[in-house]
Write a protein that holds these residues in place. Structure first.
Motif, PDB file in Angstrom:
ATOM      1  N   CYS A   1       0.826  -1.207   0.000  1.00  0.00           N
ATOM      2  CA  CYS A   1       0.000   0.000   0.000  1.00  0.00           C
ATOM      3  C   CYS A   1       0.863   1.262   0.000  1.00  0.00           C
ATOM      4  N   GLU A   2       1.879   1.264   0.838  1.00  0.00           N
ATOM      5  CA  GLU A   2       2.751   2.429   0.997  1.00  0.00           C
ATOM      6  C   GLU A   2       3.470   2.792  -0.313  1.00  0.00           C
ATOM      7  N   ALA A   3       3.691   1.796  -1.159  1.00  0.00           N
ATOM      8  CA  ALA A   3       4.381   2.022  -2.434  1.00  0.00           C
ATOM      9  C   ALA A   3       3.510   2.764  -3.450  1.00  0.00           C
ATOM     10  N   LEU A   4       2.211   2.819  -3.200  1.00  0.00           N
ATOM     11  CA  LEU A   4       1.280   3.512  -4.102  1.00  0.00           C
ATOM     12  C   LEU A   4       1.002   4.920  -3.571  1.00  0.00           C
ATOM     13  N   ASP A   5       0.779   5.859  -4.473  1.00  0.00           N
ATOM     14  CA  ASP A   5       0.616   7.266  -4.091  1.00  0.00           C
ATOM     15  C   ASP A   5      -0.423   7.535  -3.006  1.00  0.00           C
ATOM     16  N   GLN A   6      -1.673   7.169  -3.248  1.00  0.00           N
ATOM     17  CA  GLN A   6      -2.758   7.546  -2.340  1.00  0.00           C
ATOM     18  C   GLN A   6      -3.204   6.461  -1.379  1.00  0.00           C
ATOM     19  N   CYS A   7      -2.709   5.253  -1.531  1.00  0.00           N
ATOM     20  CA  CYS A   7      -3.158   4.143  -0.696  1.00  0.00           C
ATOM     21  C   CYS A   7      -2.890   4.400   0.788  1.00  0.00           C
ATOM     22  N   GLU A   8      -1.688   4.833   1.108  1.00  0.00           N
ATOM     23  CA  GLU A   8      -1.357   5.091   2.514  1.00  0.00           C
ATOM     24  C   GLU A   8      -2.267   6.171   3.095  1.00  0.00           C
ATOM     25  N   ALA A   9      -2.593   7.188   2.298  1.00  0.00           N
ATOM     26  CA  ALA A   9      -3.494   8.243   2.763  1.00  0.00           C
ATOM     27  C   ALA A   9      -4.881   7.672   3.072  1.00  0.00           C
ATOM     28  N   VAL A  10      -5.338   6.727   2.256  1.00  0.00           N
ATOM     29  CA  VAL A  10      -6.631   6.082   2.502  1.00  0.00           C
ATOM     30  C   VAL A  10      -6.582   5.325   3.824  1.00  0.00           C
ATOM     31  N   VAL A  11      -5.533   4.530   4.026  1.00  0.00           N
ATOM     32  CA  VAL A  11      -5.394   3.730   5.253  1.00  0.00           C
ATOM     33  C   VAL A  11      -5.307   4.638   6.482  1.00  0.00           C
ATOM     34  N   LEU A  12      -4.499   5.670   6.415  1.00  0.00           N
ATOM     35  CA  LEU A  12      -4.369   6.583   7.561  1.00  0.00           C
ATOM     36  C   LEU A  12      -5.698   7.267   7.862  1.00  0.00           C
ATOM     37  N   CYS A  13      -6.422   7.652   6.832  1.00  0.00           N
ATOM     38  CA  CYS A  13      -7.741   8.259   7.026  1.00  0.00           C
ATOM     39  C   CYS A  13      -8.689   7.262   7.689  1.00  0.00           C
ATOM     40  N   GLU A  14      -8.682   6.022   7.211  1.00  0.00           N
ATOM     41  CA  GLU A  14      -9.550   4.999   7.803  1.00  0.00           C
ATOM     42  C   GLU A  14      -9.219   4.772   9.275  1.00  0.00           C
ATOM     43  N   LEU A  15      -7.937   4.749   9.608  1.00  0.00           N
ATOM     44  CA  LEU A  15      -7.542   4.591  11.007  1.00  0.00           C
ATOM     45  C   LEU A  15      -7.987   5.784  11.834  1.00  0.00           C
ATOM     46  N   GLN A  16      -7.786   6.989  11.289  1.00  0.00           N
ATOM     47  CA  GLN A  16      -8.172   8.200  11.998  1.00  0.00           C
ATOM     48  C   GLN A  16      -9.689   8.258  12.193  1.00  0.00           C
ATOM     49  N   GLN A  17     -10.428   7.811  11.212  1.00  0.00           N
ATOM     50  CA  GLN A  17     -11.889   7.812  11.287  1.00  0.00           C
ATOM     51  C   GLN A  17     -12.441   6.599  12.040  1.00  0.00           C
ATOM     52  N   GLN A  18     -11.548   5.745  12.519  1.00  0.00           N
ATOM     53  CA  GLN A  18     -11.882   4.543  13.291  1.00  0.00           C
ATOM     54  C   GLN A  18     -12.800   3.593  12.522  1.00  0.00           C
ATOM     55  N   CYS A  19     -12.576   3.499  11.221  1.00  0.00           N
ATOM     56  CA  CYS A  19     -13.380   2.610  10.384  1.00  0.00           C
ATOM     57  C   CYS A  19     -13.252   1.150  10.800  1.00  0.00           C
ATOM     58  N   TYR A  20     -12.089   0.732  11.262  1.00  0.00           N
ATOM     59  CA  TYR A  20     -11.860  -0.681  11.566  1.00  0.00           C
ATOM     60  C   TYR A  20     -12.488  -1.100  12.890  1.00  0.00           C
ATOM     61  N   THR A  21     -12.919  -0.143  13.705  1.00  0.00           N
ATOM     62  CA  THR A  21     -13.513  -0.469  14.998  1.00  0.00           C
ATOM     63  C   THR A  21     -15.025  -0.634  14.894  1.00  0.00           C
ATOM     64  N   LYS A  22     -15.547  -0.515  13.685  1.00  0.00           N
ATOM     65  CA  LYS A  22     -16.986  -0.653  13.452  1.00  0.00           C
ATOM     66  C   LYS A  22     -17.204  -1.763  12.426  1.00  0.00           C
ATOM     67  N   SER A  23     -18.373  -2.377  12.474  1.00  0.00           N
ATOM     68  CA  SER A  23     -18.719  -3.335  11.429  1.00  0.00           C
ATOM     69  C   SER A  23     -18.683  -2.613  10.103  1.00  0.00           C
ATOM     70  N   SER A  24     -18.261  -3.318   9.079  1.00  0.00           N
ATOM     71  CA  SER A  24     -18.117  -2.655   7.785  1.00  0.00           C
ATOM     72  C   SER A  24     -18.865  -3.386   6.697  1.00  0.00           C
ATOM     73  N   ASP A  25     -19.579  -2.603   5.919  1.00  0.00           N
ATOM     74  CA  ASP A  25     -20.146  -3.141   4.692  1.00  0.00           C
ATOM     75  C   ASP A  25     -19.422  -2.475   3.528  1.00  0.00           C
ATOM     76  N   GLY A  26     -18.205  -1.970   3.839  1.00  0.00           N
ATOM     77  CA  GLY A  26     -17.351  -1.379   2.820  1.00  0.00           C
ATOM     78  C   GLY A  26     -17.563   0.088   2.561  1.00  0.00           C
ATOM     79  N   ASP A  27     -18.416   0.741   3.352  1.00  0.00           N
ATOM     80  CA  ASP A  27     -18.716   2.134   3.035  1.00  0.00           C
ATOM     81  C   ASP A  27     -18.103   3.165   3.972  1.00  0.00           C
ATOM     82  N   CYS A  28     -17.497   2.754   5.069  1.00  0.00           N
ATOM     83  CA  CYS A  28     -16.932   3.728   6.014  1.00  0.00           C
ATOM     84  C   CYS A  28     -15.918   4.632   5.328  1.00  0.00           C
TER      85      CYS A  28
END
Length: 124
Positions: free
Chosen positions: A60-87
């Motif tokens: 992920c880190e090797a791609l331009d925007q992937c790391e930004a997506v992951v960091l945003c998801e962590l900051q938004q606490q997406c992984y601490t909630k059930s996901s249907d892929g839309d968080c």
């Protein structure tokens, strides 16, 4: 009764200093997305091999925007909630990412929600 000018200036300055000090201490313009995560969780997310998610994070880190997506998801606490892929999408994390970056971030999320779920208190 008229308050001397020097007292008014000093009082106004004190209020500005106090408000400014609180603003600096009470907010952060760039909060650390890893702050709510434990050291053990950080280690799991970055550990390479089958015991961690470091391999998918490196991809992920090797791609331009992937790391930004992951960091945003962590900051938004997406992984601490059930996901249907839309968080990620509803929180604006995917705005500049292309299909390959979204695929890589989804692979990291899948790893985080399985391999590191217990350590990080993520929802599977």
């Amino acid at each position: 009764m008229q308050v001397p000018k020097c007292v008014r200036t000093t009082s106004a300055l004190w209020v500005i200093v106090m408000v400014g000090g609180c603003a600096l201490a009470c907010s952060s313009s760039n909060p650390d997305p890893y702050q709510p995560l434990s050291e053990a969780c950080d280690s799991c997310l970055l550990e390479e091999g089958p015991d961690g998610c470091g391999d998918s994070y490196a991809t992920c880190e090797a791609l331009d925007q992937c790391e930004a997506v992951v960091l945003c998801e962590l900051q938004q606490q997406c992984y601490t909630k059930s996901s249907d892929g839309d968080c990620s999408a509803t929180r604006g994390c995917e705005s500049d990412a292309d299909a390959a970056e979204l695929e890589a971030s989804a692979a990291f999320e899948q790893c985080a929600r399985s391999v590191c779920a217990e350590t990080c208190d993520f929802v599977k």
